[in-house]
Motif scaffolding. Structure first.
Motif, mmCIF file in Angstrom:
data_model
loop_
_atom_site.group_PDB
_atom_site.id
_atom_site.type_symbol
_atom_site.label_atom_id
_atom_site.label_comp_id
_atom_site.label_asym_id
_atom_site.label_seq_id
_atom_site.Cartn_x
_atom_site.Cartn_y
_atom_site.Cartn_z
ATOM 1 N N HIS A 5 7.476 -26.589 -40.635
ATOM 2 C CA HIS A 5 8.293 -27.460 -41.502
ATOM 3 C C HIS A 5 8.161 -28.893 -41.006
ATOM 4 C CE1 HIS A 5 10.936 -24.549 -43.773
ATOM 5 N NE2 HIS A 5 10.284 -23.744 -42.943
ATOM 6 N N ILE A 26 5.311 -26.734 -44.921
ATOM 7 C CA ILE A 26 6.410 -27.058 -45.844
ATOM 8 C C ILE A 26 6.900 -28.466 -45.524
ATOM 9 C CG2 ILE A 26 8.842 -26.546 -46.369
ATOM 10 C CD1 ILE A 26 8.020 -23.526 -45.807
ATOM 11 N N MET A 178 12.424 -21.984 -47.845
ATOM 12 C CA MET A 178 12.659 -23.436 -47.953
ATOM 13 C C MET A 178 13.791 -23.713 -48.934
ATOM 14 S SD MET A 178 9.213 -24.682 -50.025
ATOM 15 C CE MET A 178 8.518 -23.713 -51.369
ATOM 16 N N LEU A 184 6.033 -26.571 -50.605
ATOM 17 C CA LEU A 184 5.037 -25.806 -49.841
ATOM 18 C C LEU A 184 3.666 -26.360 -50.226
ATOM 19 C CD1 LEU A 184 3.891 -23.359 -48.209
ATOM 20 C CD2 LEU A 184 4.089 -22.032 -50.341
#
Ligand SMILES: O=C(O)CCC(=O)C(=O)O
Ligand SMILES: [Fe+2]
Length: 278
Positions: A5, A26, A178, A184
């Motif tokens: 992330h 992400i 998410m 993504l």
């Protein structure tokens, strides 16, 4: 291995570095949830009217609703998101240009099984592109939160250089969980698939993919977006849709003209039969 992330303010250089390393990542909360809600409500009647998929791969309880440029004016902002376009340009830098490959809301309904694990670049007739030649860059924007239970996309980070195989299993994957508004990002080479939805709610993701200008687009933008609608769009969006010369002479119109010029000139009434005076 989990999906990395990154915060929304991460530089495109760093995002590209991580994308090339892992094949997927992400970007958290990249879009305003207000914008996401506008897109969802513009698309809702079209999603409602879309039938389930016609085969197991597309998902019989999964709906795929496209033509976002024509149907959702608010989506244009995501389609042209500057960070995403910058990263896409870096990933697809071996080609002279890139274009919009497809726009599609993917609605995975309750009780949907997981999708077969695959590579998106197999869409190009399973051609084996070199490991260092990327032909597509995919985004899935979360229109709802993505959780393991509701069918978050599943991926195998780092799988982009493995040989082609139809035998990868869901056990080898991790979920791209998410929040709504997160994005993504994944390459055409990474193994992944839509997750099984074991919740009571529909998982909504907006898949916007870009590909190199010398390959055919999956969603035909010239027919998905009526010409009278296209004629009102700004040049930069039209170019992204493919109204441009994709390499030295790919995609020209009649006497080697730029398609955007032909679209503007015809202003809705395509008449190529009459000789033009310059
Ligand atoms: O909906 C998803 O999470 C992924 C779908 C997908 O990978 C595909 O349709 O190619
Ligand atoms: Fe896919």
């Amino acid at each position: 291995m989990s999906v990395v992330h990154l915060p929304a303010h991460t530089s495109p250089v760093e995002i590209h570095r991580m994308l090339a390393r892992d094949g997927a990542l992400i970007i958290d909360d990249l879009a305003d949830t207000d914008l996401i809600d506008r897109i969802s409500s513009e698309m809702a009647p079209f999603i409602e009217a879309t039938p389930g998929g016609s085969d197991d791969f597309s998902g019989r309880t999964t709906k795929r609703t496209g033509a976002l440029i024509a149907r959702s004016p608010s989506s244009h902002e995501l389609i042209q998101h500057p960070t995403i376009l910058d990263v896409t340009g870096r990933l697809l830098d071996k080609a002279q240009s890139y274009q919009l490959h497809l726009t599609q809301v993917i609605a995975i309904g309750p009780d949907s099984p997981g999708q077969a694990i695959h590579r998106d670049q197999w869409a190009f007739d399973f051609f084996e592109f070199p490991d260092d030649y990327h032909v597509q860059c995919n985004t899935i924007w979360a229109l709802t939160d993505f959780t393991e239970a509701n069918g978050a996309t599943r991926l195998m980070p780092g799988s982009q250089t493995l040989p082609n195989s139809f035998d990868h299993t869901v056990e080898e994957t991790v979920p791209a969980e998410m929040t709504k508004g997160s994005c993504l990002l994944y390459t055409g080479k990474v193994y992944h698939g839509g997750g099984a939805n074991r919740s009571d709610d529909t998982r909504l993701g907006l898949n916007i993919t870009y590909d190199v200008g010398w390959l055919r687009q999956e969603e035909n933008q010239y027919l998905s977006v009526p010409h009278d609608v296209a004629a009102e769009l700004p040049d930069d969006l039209l170019r992204l849709m493919g109204y441009r010369i994709g390499a030295y002479a790919l995609g020209y119109i009649d006497d080697v003209r730029d398609p955007i010029e032909a679209l503007r000139e015809s202003s809705g009434a395509m008449s190529f039969g009459t000789p033009r005076t310059r």
